[in-house]
Write a protein that holds these residues in place. Structure first.
Motif, mmCIF file in Angstrom:
data_model
loop_
_atom_site.group_PDB
_atom_site.id
_atom_site.type_symbol
_atom_site.label_atom_id
_atom_site.label_comp_id
_atom_site.label_asym_id
_atom_site.label_seq_id
_atom_site.Cartn_x
_atom_site.Cartn_y
_atom_site.Cartn_z
ATOM 1 N N ASP A 1 1.967 22.443 -14.725
ATOM 2 C CA ASP A 1 2.445 23.807 -14.495
ATOM 3 C C ASP A 1 3.449 23.884 -13.346
ATOM 4 O O ASP A 1 3.835 24.965 -12.925
ATOM 5 C CB ASP A 1 1.254 24.748 -14.234
ATOM 6 N N GLY A 2 3.851 22.737 -12.839
ATOM 7 C CA GLY A 2 4.913 22.745 -11.845
ATOM 8 C C GLY A 2 4.447 22.748 -10.405
ATOM 9 O O GLY A 2 5.249 22.621 -9.493
ATOM 10 N N THR A 3 3.142 22.901 -10.191
ATOM 11 C CA THR A 3 2.662 22.883 -8.810
ATOM 12 C C THR A 3 2.548 21.445 -8.319
ATOM 13 O O THR A 3 2.395 20.521 -9.108
ATOM 14 C CB THR A 3 1.288 23.555 -8.696
ATOM 15 N N LEU A 4 2.619 21.316 -7.028
ATOM 16 C CA LEU A 4 2.494 19.998 -6.421
ATOM 17 C C LEU A 4 1.247 19.985 -5.544
ATOM 18 O O LEU A 4 0.898 20.986 -4.909
ATOM 19 C CB LEU A 4 3.711 19.687 -5.549
ATOM 20 N N SER A 5 0.554 18.833 -5.542
ATOM 21 C CA SER A 5 -0.604 18.746 -4.642
ATOM 22 C C SER A 5 -0.648 17.353 -4.046
ATOM 23 O O SER A 5 -0.076 16.412 -4.596
ATOM 24 C CB SER A 5 -1.903 19.021 -5.414
ATOM 25 N N PHE A 6 -1.294 17.238 -2.922
ATOM 26 C CA PHE A 6 -1.356 15.948 -2.239
ATOM 27 C C PHE A 6 -2.780 15.446 -2.066
ATOM 28 O O PHE A 6 -3.014 14.267 -1.898
ATOM 29 C CB PHE A 6 -0.689 16.053 -0.857
ATOM 30 N N LYS A 7 -3.735 16.403 -2.112
ATOM 31 C CA LYS A 7 -5.090 16.061 -1.722
ATOM 32 C C LYS A 7 -5.681 14.954 -2.599
ATOM 33 O O LYS A 7 -6.191 13.951 -2.105
ATOM 34 C CB LYS A 7 -5.978 17.303 -1.797
ATOM 35 N N GLN A 8 -5.541 15.149 -3.910
ATOM 36 C CA GLN A 8 -6.157 14.188 -4.830
ATOM 37 C C GLN A 8 -5.541 12.801 -4.655
ATOM 38 O O GLN A 8 -6.240 11.793 -4.639
ATOM 39 C CB GLN A 8 -5.950 14.664 -6.266
ATOM 40 N N THR A 9 -4.202 12.792 -4.501
ATOM 41 C CA THR A 9 -3.509 11.508 -4.342
ATOM 42 C C THR A 9 -4.031 10.763 -3.130
ATOM 43 O O THR A 9 -4.388 9.589 -3.199
ATOM 44 C CB THR A 9 -2.008 11.754 -4.148
ATOM 45 N N VAL A 10 -4.101 11.513 -2.003
ATOM 46 C CA VAL A 10 -4.557 10.880 -0.771
ATOM 47 C C VAL A 10 -5.981 10.381 -0.944
ATOM 48 O O VAL A 10 -6.347 9.287 -0.496
ATOM 49 C CB VAL A 10 -4.434 11.860 0.410
ATOM 50 N N ASN A 11 -6.795 11.177 -1.623
ATOM 51 C CA ASN A 11 -8.190 10.785 -1.877
ATOM 52 C C ASN A 11 -8.276 9.454 -2.604
ATOM 53 O O ASN A 11 -8.915 8.515 -2.135
ATOM 54 C CB ASN A 11 -8.868 11.856 -2.734
ATOM 55 N N VAL A 12 -7.615 9.418 -3.780
ATOM 56 C CA VAL A 12 -7.665 8.206 -4.605
ATOM 57 C C VAL A 12 -7.098 7.028 -3.818
ATOM 58 O O VAL A 12 -7.669 5.937 -3.793
ATOM 59 C CB VAL A 12 -6.871 8.406 -5.920
ATOM 60 N N TRP A 13 -5.982 7.305 -3.142
ATOM 61 C CA TRP A 13 -5.311 6.230 -2.420
ATOM 62 C C TRP A 13 -6.205 5.671 -1.330
ATOM 63 O O TRP A 13 -6.284 4.466 -1.127
ATOM 64 C CB TRP A 13 -4.006 6.755 -1.809
ATOM 65 N N SER A 14 -6.927 6.562 -0.617
ATOM 66 C CA SER A 14 -7.762 6.054 0.468
ATOM 67 C C SER A 14 -8.911 5.205 -0.071
ATOM 68 O O SER A 14 -9.311 4.229 0.552
ATOM 69 C CB SER A 14 -8.290 7.206 1.340
ATOM 70 N N TYR A 15 -9.422 5.570 -1.250
ATOM 71 C CA TYR A 15 -10.454 4.707 -1.859
ATOM 72 C C TYR A 15 -9.896 3.317 -2.126
ATOM 73 O O TYR A 15 -10.492 2.300 -1.778
ATOM 74 C CB TYR A 15 -10.953 5.308 -3.180
ATOM 75 N N ILE A 16 -8.716 3.302 -2.770
ATOM 76 C CA ILE A 16 -8.100 2.008 -3.095
ATOM 77 C C ILE A 16 -7.823 1.236 -1.820
ATOM 78 O O ILE A 16 -8.084 0.039 -1.709
ATOM 79 C CB ILE A 16 -6.786 2.217 -3.899
ATOM 80 N N PHE A 17 -7.314 1.968 -0.814
ATOM 81 C CA PHE A 17 -6.991 1.329 0.448
ATOM 82 C C PHE A 17 -8.234 0.698 1.070
ATOM 83 O O PHE A 17 -8.211 -0.466 1.503
ATOM 84 C CB PHE A 17 -6.380 2.357 1.410
ATOM 85 N N MET B 1 0.831 -1.201 0.000
ATOM 86 C CA MET B 1 0.000 0.000 0.000
ATOM 87 C C MET B 1 0.867 1.253 0.000
ATOM 88 O O MET B 1 0.580 2.223 -0.705
ATOM 89 C CB MET B 1 -0.936 0.012 1.219
ATOM 90 N N LEU B 2 1.950 1.238 0.777
ATOM 91 C CA LEU B 2 2.852 2.398 0.805
ATOM 92 C C LEU B 2 3.506 2.589 -0.561
ATOM 93 O O LEU B 2 3.631 3.715 -1.053
ATOM 94 C CB LEU B 2 3.928 2.189 1.876
ATOM 95 N N TRP B 3 3.885 1.476 -1.171
ATOM 96 C CA TRP B 3 4.524 1.520 -2.488
ATOM 97 C C TRP B 3 3.557 2.118 -3.512
ATOM 98 O O TRP B 3 3.919 2.917 -4.360
ATOM 99 C CB TRP B 3 4.930 0.099 -2.859
ATOM 100 N N LEU B 4 2.291 1.722 -3.381
ATOM 101 C CA LEU B 4 1.266 2.234 -4.289
ATOM 102 C C LEU B 4 1.125 3.745 -4.112
ATOM 103 O O LEU B 4 1.010 4.499 -5.091
ATOM 104 C CB LEU B 4 -0.070 1.537 -3.996
ATOM 105 N N LEU B 5 1.183 4.182 -2.850
ATOM 106 C CA LEU B 5 1.097 5.618 -2.584
ATOM 107 C C LEU B 5 2.248 6.350 -3.262
ATOM 108 O O LEU B 5 2.063 7.380 -3.907
ATOM 109 C CB LEU B 5 1.122 5.844 -1.061
ATOM 110 N N GLY B 6 3.429 5.753 -3.135
ATOM 111 C CA GLY B 6 4.603 6.344 -3.760
ATOM 112 C C GLY B 6 4.486 6.391 -5.272
ATOM 113 O O GLY B 6 4.981 7.308 -5.923
#
Lengths: 240, 406
Positions: free
Chosen positions: B32-48, B16-21
């Protein structure tokens, strides 16, 4: 012993590209004999058999089978002539069943009832193969695979059987079983046998005549019993 | 239950951690060079959440708490399997055939179109099966023969006005000749070397089609290929014949079906014949096969040519259906698709390959909305398949060769 050799190698040279494995090898094998070729690792024993079968190309010299040259005959044409090899390391077809392996040995033959009879004959020689005829070849033990490889070669109805290291990697008790059967094949079917072995003691006991191969050259040729008692051979190959 | 959990929780957590990575660079880094975490965490928590439920079920099953439920299910499925085995094969064969015949009547245009595609790919897949599954030669350019067949019909039809039924065997013949031309010098090679050569051949054919303007009209392709014509008896002024053009997709379906059935029968016969046995021996151990009296070169060439013939036939039908051919239809990716079908379905079983073709053609059609993720899912499926069922969806059963009295 008849005067006409069934298999004869005359000044054979062969090798792999720039590596010359055989240098001027001459052999004569008479019908009904068991001939052993002994020698150390890399002496050219397997290459000799592979050259006879045409898998390793012949560079110089000639090979006669039944008085006719076979140097230009393709490897797959030899089993119909009665010359068949049990290759080193068995090389059975691992994902085919025992029975399919045997049927492939009879590939050039078209006489189904006869093939069926020969399969039964192989099963009577090696009952364990009959018990496992539906099993895949690769799941057999080493000894059973060796039996299968010999059985498969017998399916070609060989007049001359070339055996490459039948004792390779087997337990002593299994080796004795296999050598008994080899002697049996020679005695009961009159099949001429050319045997290549590292285990010199075993091979010379089974054979009538022997050749000693050293770095691609025949260094000695004699009756097996005399070779067995030759002090030099005992020192070099029998560990005394 | 706790023991089962102890055995496996570490692997699960690391995965699961590897998948997050893996997910974060995909979803979290924007153009455009910006970084975000919210969407990743969202998708990841669904998968989790999803996988965690599966994980719990897996543990309960492993510790045997589901046996009251799984045991009867396994038992009944086994019994069903026995019944199916006991049934004579002509029953389900004819049921399948009837199903295939009434299929276009029951469904619409689009499903029929998809199934025509399936049928053509069955021909391709089974042709490749002879080469890859039986003879064990990795062929990465199989689609080239499909292209040769299609272009044979297209060129003969558009430039010389020759009809389908003359061109159809010719398409098989040209594909066969192409197969022999490539096979003759290359089949002495083994394994990886052969794969590279066939890959090169596939590209050569595509590039020739792309650049030989005077013959193939280059990248524009050949337009106006006529469809199949058959003579139909008409009862006006006595018995006369008129040409009936198979324009409707429903009618065309039956031609594709007939070709697919013919291919299945032919390949089944090859499989159980002397030739099939020789090819299998070559796949297992070429030197040993040679020592047993199998002319390995001849049989390898034969396998290659037979595979090419089936592809050539399918290609002619493909040209007749599309009424247009262009080099774009015969890219390397298509070769890989056909190979994937063969591998996915079970390298050495004919029903498996048919299932593999259906899976790889129909499923992408069903999940059209998720089109952009298709290759992702495709790759994932292949990895999972290779891990858990390396012998394919339907593994090959050893066939009985000869009855032996024991």
């Amino acid at each position: 012993m008849s005067a006409q050799p069934i298999l004869e190698l005359k000044n054979v040279h062969s090798g792999y590209g720039s590596i010359k494995a055989l240098k001027d090898v001459s052999l004569k094998i008479y019908p009904g004999e068991v001939v052993a070729i002994i020698g150390a690792n890399g002496a050219g024993k397997s290459t000799t058999l592979m050259t006879i079968c045409g898998i390793v190309p012949l560079e110089k010299g000639d090979i006669f089978y039944n008085g006719a040259s076979v140097k230009n005959i393709a490897p797959e044409k030899l089993p119909p002539l009665g010359l068949c090899q049990v290759p080193e390391g068995r090389r059975i077809f691992p994902r085919l069943t025992v029975e399919e392996n045997l049927i492939l040995g009879a590939f050039y033959r078209n006489d189904k009832p006869e093939i069926q009879r020969d399969i039964e004959h192989v099963y009577s020689l090696f009952p364990v193969l009959g018990e496992r005829n539906r099993q895949k070849g690769g799941t057999l033990s080493g000894g059973e695979q060796q039996m299968l490889a010999i059985g498969r070669a017998l399916m070609t109805k060989p007049k001359v059987l070339l055996l490459d290291e039948p004792s390779l990697g087997l337990a002593p008790i299994i080796i004795h079983q296999i050598f008994d059967i080899i002697a049996d094949i020679n005695r009961n079917q009159g099949t001429t046998i050319l045997l290549v072995e590292q285990n010199a003691n075993l091979a010379l006991q089974a054979a009538t005549r022997g050749y000693v191969l050293e770095t691609g050259q025949i260094t000695l040729e004699d009756k097996a019993s005399s070779l067995l008692h030759n002090p030099e051979i005992r020192k070099a190959y029998l560990g005394e | 239950m706790i023991q089962e959990f102890k055995k496996i929780w570490k692997q699960y957590a690391i995965t699961m951690l590897w998948l997050l990575g893996l997910l974060w660079p995909l979803l979290g880094i924007h153009p455009d060079g910006t970084l975000s975490f919210k969407q990743t965490v969202n998708v990841w928590s669904y998968i989790f959440a999803g996988t965690f439920i599966c994980f719990i079920f897996y543990i309960i099953n492993k510790s045997g708490n589901f046996e009251f439920f799984t045991k009867p299910v396994v038992n009944t499925s086994q019994k069903l399997g026995d019944i199916v085995q006991a049934m004579p094969s002509w029953i389900w064969k004819s049921a399948l055939l009837i199903g295939a015949i009434i299929y276009p009547i029951l469904t619409g245009r689009y499903p029929t179109d998809v199934v025509i595609n399936v049928l053509l790919y069955i021909c391709l897949g089974l042709g490749l099966y002879v080469v890859v599954g039986l003879a064990g030669m990795l062929d990465l350019g199989h689609i080239a023969f499909y292209g040769v067949g299609a272009y044979t019909y297209a060129i003969l039809n558009v430039q010389y006005g020759i009809g389908f039924w003359v061109c159809f065997p010719l398409a098989g013949l040209t594909a066969c000749i192409a197969g022999c031309i490539v096979g003759y010098p290359t089949l002495r090679m083994r394994g990886d070397y052969l794969a590279i050569v066939t890959l090169g051949f596939g590209e050569i054919v595509r590039i020739i089609l792309n650049n030989w303007m005077s013959l193939t009209n280059g990248p524009n392709g050949i337009l106006g290929v006529k469809t199949i014509g058959i003579l139909r008896p008409v009862m006006e002024n006595g018995l006369t014949f008129e040409i009936f053009w198979v324009k409707k997709l429903e009618y065309f379906y039956y031609f594709a079906l007939a070709l697919a059935i013919l291919t299945i029968i032919a390949v089944t016969r090859i499989n159980f014949s002397r030739i099939g046995r020789a090819l299998e021996a070559i796949r297992e151990d070429e030197t040993a096969a040679e020592l047993m009296g199998v002319n390995t070169f001849y049989y390898k060439l034969l396998a290659y040519a037979m595979g090419a013939v089936f592809a050539g036939f399918a290609g002619a039908l493909f040209a007749a259906r599309m009424k247009f051919v262009s080099p774009e239809s015969f890219t390397f990716l298509e070769s890989v698709m056909v190979l994937s079908m063969v591998v996915l379905g079970g390298m050495s079983s004919i029903p498996g390959i048919i299932l593999g073709v259906i899976a790889l053609i129909v499923l992408p059609e069903v999940f059209r909305e998720l089109e952009s993720y298709r290759m992702l899912v495709f790759g994932l499926t292949m990895i999972i398949m290779m891990l858990f069922r390396p012998s394919g969806l339907i593994a090959a059963k050893r066939k009985k060769m000869m009855e032996t009295k024991s």
